[in-house]
Scaffold this motif. Structure first.
Motif, PDB file in Angstrom:
ATOM      1  N   GLY A  29     -39.527 -23.612   6.558  1.00  9.25           N
ATOM      2  CA  GLY A  29     -38.083 -23.373   6.506  1.00  9.25           C
ATOM      3  C   GLY A  29     -37.278 -24.192   7.504  1.00  9.25           C
ATOM      4  O   GLY A  29     -36.126 -23.846   7.789  1.00  9.25           O
ATOM      5  N   SER A  30     -37.831 -25.278   8.015  1.00 11.15           N
ATOM      6  CA  SER A  30     -37.135 -26.032   9.064  1.00 11.15           C
ATOM      7  C   SER A  30     -35.928 -26.803   8.551  1.00 11.15           C
ATOM      8  O   SER A  30     -35.137 -27.305   9.354  1.00 11.15           O
ATOM      9  N   THR A  31     -35.763 -26.913   7.230  1.00  8.76           N
ATOM     10  CA  THR A  31     -34.557 -27.545   6.694  1.00  8.76           C
ATOM     11  C   THR A  31     -33.423 -26.543   6.544  1.00  8.76           C
ATOM     12  O   THR A  31     -32.309 -26.912   6.179  1.00  8.76           O
ATOM     13  N   GLY A  32     -33.699 -25.276   6.831  1.00  8.57           N
ATOM     14  CA  GLY A  32     -32.674 -24.228   6.770  1.00  8.57           C
ATOM     15  C   GLY A  32     -32.176 -23.856   8.146  1.00  8.57           C
ATOM     16  O   GLY A  32     -32.629 -24.373   9.166  1.00  8.57           O
ATOM     17  N   ARG A  33     -31.238 -22.892   8.173  1.00  4.52           N
ATOM     18  CA  ARG A  33     -30.581 -22.522   9.419  1.00  4.52           C
ATOM     19  C   ARG A  33     -31.526 -21.842  10.406  1.00  4.52           C
ATOM     20  O   ARG A  33     -31.631 -22.243  11.566  1.00  4.52           O
ATOM     21  N   VAL A  34     -32.230 -20.811   9.963  1.00  7.80           N
ATOM     22  CA  VAL A  34     -33.106 -20.084  10.881  1.00  7.80           C
ATOM     23  C   VAL A  34     -34.323 -20.915  11.255  1.00  7.80           C
ATOM     24  O   VAL A  34     -34.619 -21.124  12.431  1.00  7.80           O
ATOM     25  N   GLY A  35     -35.055 -21.399  10.251  1.00 11.07           N
ATOM     26  CA  GLY A  35     -36.238 -22.199  10.543  1.00 11.07           C
ATOM     27  C   GLY A  35     -35.934 -23.449  11.329  1.00 11.07           C
ATOM     28  O   GLY A  35     -36.708 -23.860  12.203  1.00 11.07           O
ATOM     29  N   GLY A  36     -34.773 -24.067  11.045  1.00  7.79           N
ATOM     30  CA  GLY A  36     -34.384 -25.266  11.788  1.00  7.79           C
ATOM     31  C   GLY A  36     -34.126 -24.980  13.249  1.00  7.79           C
ATOM     32  O   GLY A  36     -34.539 -25.735  14.139  1.00  7.79           O
ATOM     33  N   VAL A  76     -44.385 -27.006  18.496  1.00  5.84           N
ATOM     34  CA  VAL A  76     -44.612 -27.023  17.045  1.00  5.84           C
ATOM     35  C   VAL A  76     -45.576 -28.146  16.712  1.00  5.84           C
ATOM     36  O   VAL A  76     -45.324 -29.313  17.009  1.00  5.84           O
ATOM     37  N   GLY A  77     -46.666 -27.787  16.074  1.00  7.08           N
ATOM     38  CA  GLY A  77     -47.635 -28.808  15.706  1.00  7.08           C
ATOM     39  C   GLY A  77     -47.433 -29.365  14.308  1.00  7.08           C
ATOM     40  O   GLY A  77     -47.838 -30.484  14.016  1.00  7.08           O
ATOM     41  N   ARG A  78     -46.777 -28.562  13.446  1.00 10.45           N
ATOM     42  CA  ARG A  78     -46.645 -28.985  12.055  1.00 10.45           C
ATOM     43  C   ARG A  78     -45.418 -28.346  11.426  1.00 10.45           C
ATOM     44  O   ARG A  78     -45.148 -27.159  11.634  1.00 10.45           O
ATOM     45  N   LEU A  79     -44.674 -29.137  10.673  1.00 11.66           N
ATOM     46  CA  LEU A  79     -43.578 -28.639   9.848  1.00 11.66           C
ATOM     47  C   LEU A  79     -44.041 -28.664   8.401  1.00 11.66           C
ATOM     48  O   LEU A  79     -44.454 -29.712   7.892  1.00 11.66           O
ATOM     49  N   VAL A  80     -43.962 -27.526   7.742  1.00  4.62           N
ATOM     50  CA  VAL A  80     -44.330 -27.436   6.330  1.00  4.62           C
ATOM     51  C   VAL A  80     -43.033 -27.368   5.531  1.00  4.62           C
ATOM     52  O   VAL A  80     -42.265 -26.415   5.658  1.00  4.62           O
ATOM     53  N   VAL A  81     -42.785 -28.404   4.734  1.00  7.56           N
ATOM     54  CA  VAL A  81     -41.512 -28.525   4.018  1.00  7.56           C
ATOM     55  C   VAL A  81     -41.773 -28.906   2.567  1.00  7.56           C
ATOM     56  O   VAL A  81     -42.822 -29.450   2.228  1.00  7.56           O
ATOM     57  N   ALA A 109     -38.544 -35.878   3.372  1.00 10.18           N
ATOM     58  CA  ALA A 109     -37.361 -36.669   3.716  1.00 10.18           C
ATOM     59  C   ALA A 109     -36.283 -35.808   4.370  1.00 10.18           C
ATOM     60  O   ALA A 109     -35.408 -36.334   5.064  1.00 10.18           O
ATOM     61  N   ARG A 110     -36.331 -34.502   4.155  1.00  7.63           N
ATOM     62  CA  ARG A 110     -35.321 -33.610   4.708  1.00  7.63           C
ATOM     63  C   ARG A 110     -35.774 -32.937   6.004  1.00  7.63           C
ATOM     64  O   ARG A 110     -35.030 -32.160   6.599  1.00  7.63           O
ATOM     65  N   ALA A 111     -36.986 -33.209   6.430  1.00  7.74           N
ATOM     66  CA  ALA A 111     -37.507 -32.562   7.635  1.00  7.74           C
ATOM     67  C   ALA A 111     -36.705 -33.005   8.859  1.00  7.74           C
ATOM     68  O   ALA A 111     -36.382 -34.185   9.007  1.00  7.74           O
ATOM     69  N   PRO A 112     -36.365 -32.072   9.751  1.00  8.83           N
ATOM     70  CA  PRO A 112     -35.598 -32.449  10.946  1.00  8.83           C
ATOM     71  C   PRO A 112     -36.467 -33.206  11.938  1.00  8.83           C
ATOM     72  O   PRO A 112     -37.690 -33.032  11.982  1.00  8.83           O
ATOM     73  N   ARG A 113     -35.834 -34.049  12.732  1.00 11.82           N
ATOM     74  CA  ARG A 113     -36.514 -34.694  13.846  1.00 11.82           C
ATOM     75  C   ARG A 113     -36.389 -33.790  15.055  1.00 11.82           C
ATOM     76  O   ARG A 113     -35.283 -33.443  15.460  1.00 11.82           O
ATOM     77  N   ILE A 114     -37.518 -33.404  15.613  1.00 11.55           N
ATOM     78  CA  ILE A 114     -37.488 -32.527  16.772  1.00 11.55           C
ATOM     79  C   ILE A 114     -38.367 -33.102  17.874  1.00 11.55           C
ATOM     80  O   ILE A 114     -39.231 -33.959  17.622  1.00 11.55           O
ATOM     81  N   ASP A 115     -38.141 -32.651  19.089  1.00 13.20           N
ATOM     82  CA  ASP A 115     -38.938 -33.103  20.222  1.00 13.20           C
ATOM     83  C   ASP A 115     -40.409 -32.819  19.964  1.00 13.20           C
ATOM     84  O   ASP A 115     -40.781 -31.754  19.477  1.00 13.20           O
TER      85      ASP A 115
END
Length: 275
Positions: A8-15, A25-30, A34-40
């Motif tokens: 859910g990282s492309t949404g408000r809460v998950g993002g 965070v080791g992995r973003l499941v989306v 292409a819509r995955a956020p860039r995070i530290d």
């Protein structure tokens, strides 16, 4: 090293959760890389939809802790939830943290609350450790209930709801995921600091947002009829109308201390949810 996966990282809460946790965070499941956020920390990005068992197994292999934001509302959401939960267990996930609903029950007045109960049952039966974050309705959604003239219509009566800001849900999730083992087996009910009616929300939104809002009571029949211009899908109409019926029932009025217990700060008021 514990591998934490966030959905859910492309949404408000998950993002918000993903950005706040950053290098943890080791992995973003989306669904769409292409819509995955860039995070530290630049975590691995893996594509999988909840209903795709094979993709979910690949995405969750090697994951220790999974933050699972509930799937988008749809008539197949229960199947999607169960497919993903079963894949998580098969992939060896140790603990799942799931965003549920404060009124989750097999006979929940809010029809989508029944979907959350079904997911909770699947999680409890999965063999994984778990933590359930039962969110009340989102307070920052209330302006979206209004039409173009600022009128909110529905059969909510004078019932009150302890709605919660999405930012507080994210804060609570971050707190749990920073020390997930401490919260195994917890059912956390996330609410705002007070309960208010839809009419009261409209009065307060008028002041806070600087534009007029008002509430018009509808019968159940009128509520279904007025919403058919947007959808004729029975499940969608039921979800929309039952939102107001759930508020009217008073079953979502209880204020919980769990946001402050988890985060260390008081939950946001309705007005603060908009800032």
């Amino acid at each position: 090293m514990t591998v934490l996966a966030v959905t859910g990282s492309t949404g408000r809460v998950g993002g918000q959760v993903a950005r706040r946790l950053g290098p943890a965070v080791g992995r973003l499941v989306v669904r769409d890389a292409a819509r995955a956020p860039r995070i530290d920390g630049d975590p691995e990005v893996v594509e999988a939809s909840y209903g795709d068992r094979a993709a979910a197994l690949r995405a969750l292999e090697g994951v220790d802790v999974l933050f699972m934001v509930s799937a988008a509302e749809s008539p197949v959401r229960r199947d999607e939830h169960r497919t993903f939960i079963e894949a998580a267990a098969e992939a060896g996930v140790g603990q799942i943290v799931y965003t549920s609903f404060a009124g989750a029950a097999p006979d929940a007045i809010f029809t989508l609350g029944r979907d959350h109960h079904d997911a909770e049952q699947a999680i409890r039966a999965s063999g994984m450790s778990w933590t359930l974050l039962r969110d009340n309705f989102y307070s920052d959604f209330f302006p979206l209930f209004a039409d173009e003239e600022g009128v909110v219509r529905g059969p909510a009566g004078d019932g009150v709801v302890a709605a919660v800001a999405r930012a507080d849900v994210a804060d609570a999730a971050v707190a749990v995921l920073q020390d997930p083992a401490r919260h195994v087996g917890e059912v956390c009910t996330l609410t705002g600091p007070e309960a208010f009616s839809v009419r009261q929300a409209c009065d307060r939104m008028t002041t806070a947002l600087g534009r007029p809002f008002s509430y018009v009571e509808e019968t159940v029949e009128e509520a279904y009829a007025s919403r058919r211009r947007w959808s004729t899908e029975p499940w969608q109409l039921d979800a929309w109308v039952s939102t107001y019926l759930a508020i009217g029932s008073g079953q979502l009025a209880a204020v919980s201390p769990d946001v402050e217990r988890l985060t260390g700060h008081a939950p946001r008021t309705l007005e603060q949810a908009f800032s």
